[in-house]
Design a protein around this motif. Structure first.
Motif, PDB file in Angstrom:
ATOM      1  N   ILE A   1       0.848  -1.185   0.000  1.00 18.63           N
ATOM      2  CA  ILE A   1       0.000   0.000   0.000  1.00 18.63           C
ATOM      3  C   ILE A   1       0.883   1.234   0.000  1.00 18.63           C
ATOM      4  O   ILE A   1       2.028   1.205   0.465  1.00 18.63           O
ATOM      5  CB  ILE A   1      -0.971   0.039   1.192  1.00 18.63           C
ATOM      6  CG1 ILE A   1      -0.197   0.082   2.521  1.00 18.63           C
ATOM      7  CG2 ILE A   1      -1.907  -1.162   1.158  1.00 18.63           C
ATOM      8  CD1 ILE A   1      -1.101   0.317   3.729  1.00 18.63           C
ATOM      9  N   LEU A   2       0.350   2.330  -0.514  1.00 18.85           N
ATOM     10  CA  LEU A   2       1.094   3.585  -0.556  1.00 18.85           C
ATOM     11  C   LEU A   2       0.944   4.370   0.735  1.00 18.85           C
ATOM     12  O   LEU A   2       1.901   4.946   1.236  1.00 18.85           O
ATOM     13  CB  LEU A   2       0.612   4.430  -1.736  1.00 18.85           C
ATOM     14  CG  LEU A   2       1.268   5.801  -1.914  1.00 18.85           C
ATOM     15  CD1 LEU A   2       2.772   5.651  -2.106  1.00 18.85           C
ATOM     16  CD2 LEU A   2       0.640   6.541  -3.082  1.00 18.85           C
ATOM     17  N   GLY A   3      -0.266   4.383   1.283  1.00 17.25           N
ATOM     18  CA  GLY A   3      -0.520   5.168   2.481  1.00 17.25           C
ATOM     19  C   GLY A   3      -1.003   6.565   2.138  1.00 17.25           C
ATOM     20  O   GLY A   3      -1.255   6.895   0.977  1.00 17.25           O
ATOM     21  N   VAL A   4      -1.136   7.395   3.158  1.00 19.87           N
ATOM     22  CA  VAL A   4      -1.656   8.747   2.980  1.00 19.87           C
ATOM     23  C   VAL A   4      -0.665   9.607   2.205  1.00 19.87           C
ATOM     24  O   VAL A   4       0.528   9.317   2.151  1.00 19.87           O
ATOM     25  CB  VAL A   4      -1.942   9.404   4.346  1.00 19.87           C
ATOM     26  CG1 VAL A   4      -2.981   8.618   5.117  1.00 19.87           C
ATOM     27  CG2 VAL A   4      -0.659   9.551   5.161  1.00 19.87           C
ATOM     28  N   ASN A   5      -1.177  10.646   1.599  1.00 15.59           N
ATOM     29  CA  ASN A   5      -0.340  11.628   0.917  1.00 15.59           C
ATOM     30  C   ASN A   5      -0.749  13.026   1.338  1.00 15.59           C
ATOM     31  O   ASN A   5      -1.940  13.282   1.518  1.00 15.59           O
ATOM     32  CB  ASN A   5      -0.467  11.487  -0.608  1.00 15.59           C
ATOM     33  CG  ASN A   5       0.669  10.669  -1.184  1.00 15.59           C
ATOM     34  OD1 ASN A   5       1.813  10.823  -0.786  1.00 15.59           O
ATOM     35  ND2 ASN A   5       0.337   9.802  -2.128  1.00 15.59           N
ATOM     36  N   PRO A   6       0.220  13.945   1.487  1.00 18.50           N
ATOM     37  CA  PRO A   6       1.661  13.730   1.375  1.00 18.50           C
ATOM     38  C   PRO A   6       2.227  12.984   2.578  1.00 18.50           C
ATOM     39  O   PRO A   6       1.538  12.847   3.599  1.00 18.50           O
ATOM     40  CB  PRO A   6       2.217  15.164   1.307  1.00 18.50           C
ATOM     41  CG  PRO A   6       1.240  15.953   2.113  1.00 18.50           C
ATOM     42  CD  PRO A   6      -0.113  15.357   1.810  1.00 18.50           C
ATOM     43  N   GLN A   7       3.454  12.493   2.429  1.00 22.39           N
ATOM     44  CA  GLN A   7       4.113  11.759   3.517  1.00 22.39           C
ATOM     45  C   GLN A   7       5.397  12.487   3.908  1.00 22.39           C
ATOM     46  O   GLN A   7       6.462  12.189   3.380  1.00 22.39           O
ATOM     47  CB  GLN A   7       4.442  10.332   3.094  1.00 22.39           C
ATOM     48  CG  GLN A   7       3.238   9.455   2.860  1.00 22.39           C
ATOM     49  CD  GLN A   7       3.635   8.048   2.452  1.00 22.39           C
ATOM     50  OE1 GLN A   7       4.789   7.658   2.552  1.00 22.39           O
ATOM     51  NE2 GLN A   7       2.664   7.285   1.974  1.00 22.39           N
TER      52      GLN A   7
END
Length: 245
Positions: free
Chosen positions: A89-95
């Motif tokens: 998974i990428l996760g939230v943005n921005p990081q």
């Protein structure tokens, strides 16, 4: 017939890898968090002529799900030849490093790092029953500390505190795993399929899923003389495809 399990395989690169391995005559367990979605995909593939693909429910963050998947493959095959840890998974943005919460970072690590460890450890016994076991952990160029430290790297400004860090950790784990299994016929590598146009990045990548899957297979379905403990990247332009850590 060799047997392969691919996690997160009901779409994008995982799905294309399943298709290409099926065409090469391997039996593919198409891993999906939702069995219904996985079976729907397999049905569509069968209508297009793809054979030897079976959907299997596996959530890499759920120990019970992993155990059930392992038991199914053990009962049906007795062994596993290839494990491709593709789910991510990428996760939230921005990081950002200064603002992304520990909770959000942990969520990404649960799938991209701890999930890979859980699946790998659960299936090791079945892999050891294979004559040529292979473990390919799907990583990203964003996990390369060397490249991220180079201002001349084309993706130098693409920083992701959760996603990139999880892939760096995965790379480090793979090095240790390859070392511990070095006396056995295992080949354990991390493979970066390159910046590929998928749902994962809103189809912003320049690469195709066909190229990405082909690259994964090239460095997974290998002979006994192939390297282990390597980092391969489809974005590296030299013929070796070896990326700096």
């Amino acid at each position: 017939m060799q047997t392969v399990l691919i996690t997160g395989a009901n779409r994008s690169i995982g799905l294309e890898t399943s298709k290409q391995l099926s065409q090469k005559g391997l039996f593919v367990y198409l891993g999906s968090r939702s069995l219904a979605k996985g079976e729907e995909v397999v049905k569509e593939l069968a209508e297009k002529g793809f054979q030897n693909i079976k959907a299997i429910e596996i959530d890499v963050t759920n120990p019970d799900s992993i155990s059930k998947a392992k038991n199914i493959i053990e009962n049906e095959q007795g062994k596993l030849d290839i494990l491709i840890n593709n789910a991510g998974i990428l996760g939230v943005n921005p990081q950002t490093a200064v603002e992304t919460s520990v909770k959000d970072i942990q969520e990404v690590f649960d799938t991209n790092f701890f999930g890979v460890i859980s699946v790998t450890q659960a299936f090791l016994d079945l892999l050891k029953k294979s004559d040529s076991p292979r473990i390919s952990n799907i990583t990203s160029g964003l996990g390369s500390l060397t490249l991220h430290s180079d201002p001349n790297w084309k993706y130098y400004h693409v920083k992701a505190a959760a996603y990139g860090s999880s892939k760096s950790a995965l790379n480090a784990y793979t090095i240790v795993l390859a070392y511990e299994l070095r006396e056995l016929p295992f080949k354990v590598n991390v493979i970066d399929p390159g910046y590929t146009a998928t749902d994962f990045n809103h189809h912003s990548g320049p690469g195709s899923v066909e190229s990405a899957a082909s690259f994964i297979i090239k460095h997974t379905v290998t002979d006994e003389n192939a390297p282990t403990g390597q980092f391969y990247s489809n974005d590296i332009e030299d013929e070796t495809g070896i990326s700096p850590w």
